[in-house]
Design a protein around this motif. Structure first.
Motif, mmCIF file in Angstrom:
data_model
loop_
_atom_site.group_PDB
_atom_site.id
_atom_site.type_symbol
_atom_site.label_atom_id
_atom_site.label_comp_id
_atom_site.label_asym_id
_atom_site.label_seq_id
_atom_site.Cartn_x
_atom_site.Cartn_y
_atom_site.Cartn_z
ATOM 1 N N GLU A 80 0.827 -1.205 0.000
ATOM 2 C CA GLU A 80 0.000 0.000 0.000
ATOM 3 C C GLU A 80 0.864 1.258 0.000
ATOM 4 O O GLU A 80 0.521 2.257 -0.642
ATOM 5 C CB GLU A 80 -0.948 -0.009 1.192
ATOM 6 N N ARG A 81 1.992 1.200 0.686
ATOM 7 C CA ARG A 81 2.924 2.334 0.686
ATOM 8 C C ARG A 81 3.489 2.541 -0.724
ATOM 9 O O ARG A 81 3.531 3.656 -1.231
ATOM 10 C CB ARG A 81 4.063 2.084 1.684
ATOM 11 N N LYS A 82 3.890 1.446 -1.372
ATOM 12 C CA LYS A 82 4.417 1.544 -2.739
ATOM 13 C C LYS A 82 3.356 2.075 -3.692
ATOM 14 O O LYS A 82 3.652 2.875 -4.577
ATOM 15 C CB LYS A 82 4.886 0.166 -3.221
ATOM 16 N N HIS A 83 2.119 1.618 -3.518
ATOM 17 C CA HIS A 83 1.024 2.074 -4.380
ATOM 18 C C HIS A 83 0.817 3.574 -4.243
ATOM 19 O O HIS A 83 0.654 4.291 -5.232
ATOM 20 C CB HIS A 83 -0.253 1.308 -4.021
ATOM 21 N N LYS A 84 0.847 4.066 -3.008
ATOM 22 C CA LYS A 84 0.677 5.499 -2.763
ATOM 23 C C LYS A 84 1.832 6.300 -3.379
ATOM 24 O O LYS A 84 1.609 7.363 -3.968
ATOM 25 C CB LYS A 84 0.572 5.764 -1.258
ATOM 26 N N LEU A 85 3.050 5.799 -3.247
ATOM 27 C CA LEU A 85 4.200 6.482 -3.847
ATOM 28 C C LEU A 85 4.065 6.550 -5.366
ATOM 29 O O LEU A 85 4.343 7.593 -5.973
ATOM 30 C CB LEU A 85 5.502 5.780 -3.467
ATOM 31 N N LEU A 86 3.643 5.443 -5.972
ATOM 32 C CA LEU A 86 3.454 5.435 -7.418
ATOM 33 C C LEU A 86 2.322 6.377 -7.829
ATOM 34 O O LEU A 86 2.410 7.049 -8.854
ATOM 35 C CB LEU A 86 3.159 4.016 -7.911
ATOM 36 N N GLU A 87 1.274 6.425 -7.019
ATOM 37 C CA GLU A 87 0.169 7.344 -7.293
ATOM 38 C C GLU A 87 0.657 8.794 -7.283
ATOM 39 O O GLU A 87 0.315 9.584 -8.168
ATOM 40 C CB GLU A 87 -0.918 7.139 -6.237
ATOM 41 N N ASN A 88 1.459 9.136 -6.298
ATOM 42 C CA ASN A 88 2.011 10.493 -6.214
ATOM 43 C C ASN A 88 2.955 10.780 -7.381
ATOM 44 O O ASN A 88 2.920 11.882 -7.960
ATOM 45 C CB ASN A 88 2.739 10.688 -4.885
ATOM 46 N N GLU A 89 3.786 9.808 -7.717
ATOM 47 C CA GLU A 89 4.717 9.979 -8.834
ATOM 48 C C GLU A 89 3.959 10.153 -10.144
ATOM 49 O O GLU A 89 4.317 10.992 -10.979
ATOM 50 C CB GLU A 89 5.648 8.766 -8.894
ATOM 51 N N LEU A 90 2.896 9.381 -10.323
ATOM 52 C CA LEU A 90 2.076 9.494 -11.528
ATOM 53 C C LEU A 90 1.399 10.864 -11.587
ATOM 54 O O LEU A 90 1.382 11.506 -12.640
ATOM 55 C CB LEU A 90 1.032 8.376 -11.555
ATOM 56 N N HIS A 91 0.883 11.315 -10.473
ATOM 57 C CA HIS A 91 0.245 12.643 -10.427
ATOM 58 C C HIS A 91 1.243 13.722 -10.832
ATOM 59 O O HIS A 91 0.938 14.599 -11.645
ATOM 60 C CB HIS A 91 -0.299 12.910 -9.023
ATOM 61 N N ASP A 92 2.450 13.672 -10.263
ATOM 62 C CA ASP A 92 3.484 14.654 -10.606
ATOM 63 C C ASP A 92 3.826 14.602 -12.095
ATOM 64 O O ASP A 92 4.014 15.635 -12.734
ATOM 65 C CB ASP A 92 4.741 14.427 -9.771
ATOM 66 N N ALA A 93 3.902 13.386 -12.637
ATOM 67 C CA ALA A 93 4.234 13.224 -14.054
ATOM 68 C C ALA A 93 3.136 13.814 -14.936
ATOM 69 O O ALA A 93 3.426 14.434 -15.971
ATOM 70 C CB ALA A 93 4.452 11.748 -14.377
ATOM 71 N N LEU A 94 1.895 13.644 -14.532
ATOM 72 C CA LEU A 94 0.784 14.169 -15.331
ATOM 73 C C LEU A 94 0.706 15.688 -15.266
ATOM 74 O O LEU A 94 0.275 16.334 -16.222
ATOM 75 C CB LEU A 94 -0.539 13.547 -14.868
ATOM 76 N N VAL A 95 1.127 16.255 -14.155
ATOM 77 C CA VAL A 95 1.111 17.715 -13.998
ATOM 78 C C VAL A 95 2.157 18.378 -14.903
ATOM 79 O O VAL A 95 1.919 19.441 -15.452
ATOM 80 C CB VAL A 95 1.326 18.100 -12.516
#
Length: 59
Positions: free
Chosen positions: A11-26
């Motif tokens: 779940e921690r890894k999933h959240k990190l990937l979610e944040n990384e994906l959000h940053d990439a999309l921005v």
């Protein structure tokens, strides 16, 4: 590692990937292939979480 500890880590890894994906999309300069790879990795982690949760409820 217990199943619960493994779930917490996933779940921690999933959240990190979610944040990384959000940053990439921005950032418009992010390569589309990088975004696809992040989405793929995030989905793989989510699938692992679901398999563990499903397996955990059977025992």
């Amino acid at each position: 590692m217990t199943i619960q500890a493994h779930l917490v880590e996933l779940e921690r890894k999933h959240k990190l990937l979610e944040n990384e994906l959000h940053d990439a999309l921005v950032h418009l300069s992010t390569d589309d292939l990088q975004i696809v790879e992040l989405k793929r990795r995030k989905l793989m982690v989510k699938d692992q979480i679901e398999r563990l949760r499903h397996g955990d409820t059977l025992h």
